[in-house]
Design an enzyme around this catalytic site. Structure first.
Site, PDB file in Angstrom:
ATOM      1  N   PRO A   1       0.888  -1.300   0.037  1.00  0.00           N
ATOM      2  CG  PRO A   1      -0.552  -1.462   1.779  1.00  0.00           C
ATOM      3  CD  PRO A   1       0.593  -1.822   1.247  1.00  0.00           C
ATOM      4  CD  GLU A   2       3.014   2.556  -4.414  1.00  0.00           C
ATOM      5  OE1 GLU A   2       3.112   3.834  -4.971  1.00  0.00           O
ATOM      6  OE2 GLU A   2       3.128   1.642  -5.038  1.00  0.00           O
TER       7      GLU A   2
END
Ligand SMILES: [Zn+2]
Length: 268
Positions: free
Chosen positions: A2-3
């Site tokens: 996840p960014e």
């Protein structure tokens, strides 16, 4: 992994839990707490004052020196369920029971993520670079950090001490939108390319937040639902497929140890 858009989406979907008090925290694995500045018991009856994000970290502010930082690593999820929900996921390592009838669930099969109980979040988060969706991230800043650098622009975008929150997906997508090859030396970008890259980064991150992030496999929002930005990706994960703009085959190459996707026609 996840960014920024995925963690921002989790933050926004969990917002309604601000103000709720922590009734208890149930740990299924002690080692998922990566750092413990105070005993877990001290969080009981504390209210969640604010749910915030910094880079790829979610931050629950209880009071000035009681903070919970969540990092989702490769495969982590952090979402809310009704307290009474019998929904049982396999790799739930922690559950935070709240006074509003909800519980926040931390799940992470590969266990690269973790929970940090911190007195001073700045000591931990202060090393992170500029947030790309703030005004401080502008062409002048991007120019300053790229000048005379021989490192590939792709690798520079991933340096969390310079820019926080961009990972492999959004680096590749931003460079495609700006028409810049990921293996170009950062210092070789022209002023026009710097402008275009700065705009592309903001645009792609905002569009992904609007689409609730990108789900390939593991990522879910704060309601444990998939995002939809994977439908709009133009290069990432599309190797050997045709470029949406010119029909050329999308190429994948390792740059700075990371798989990088680009179009040799559209990106120079
Ligand atoms: Zn192309």
């Amino acid at each position: 992994m996840p960014e920024l858009p995925e963690i921002e989406t989790i933050k926004r979907t969990l917002m309604a839990n601000q103000g709720a008090k922590i009734d208890k925290i149930k740990l299924n694995r002690e080692d998922i707490i990566r750092r413990r500045d105070f005993p877990l018991g001290q969080l009981q009856n504390k209210s969640i004052g604010e749910i915030a994000r910094r880079g790829k970290y979610l931050w629950l502010v209880l009071d000035r020196d009681r903070n919970i930082i969540i990092h989702l690593g490769m495969s982590g999820r952090f979402y809310q369920l009704d307290e009474t929900s019998a929904e049982a996921a396999k790799h739930v390592h922690a559950e935070i029971y709240l006074s509003n009838g909800k519980k926040l669930v931390f799940e992470d099969p590969r266990r690269f993520g973790g929970i940090y109980l911190l007195n001073d979040p700045q000591e931990f988060l202060g090393r992170l670079g500029t947030e790309p969706l703030t005004e401080e991230f502008n062409p002048a800043y991007l120019n300053k950090i790229t000048r005379q650098r021989k490192i590939a622009i792709k690798s520079l975008l991933l340096n969390q001490n310079l820019i926080s929150g961009i990972g492999n997906i959004y680096a590749d997508e931003s460079l495609f939108r700006a028409g810049i090859r990921p293996d170009r030396a950062a210092g070789s970008l022209t002023a026009a390319e710097i402008d275009s890259l700065c705009g592309a980064i903001k645009q792609v991150l905002n569009k992904s937040i609007d689409a609730q992030g990108t789900t390939f496999r593991d990522y879910r929002n704060g309601f444990n639902q998939e995002g939809s930005f994977q439908k709009y990706l133009q290069v990432y994960g599309r190797e050997k497929e045709q470029c949406t703009r010119c029909g050329e085959i999308i190429y994948k190459q390792t740059i700075g140890g990371r798989g990088s996707h680009f179009c040799v026609q559209c990106q120079k």
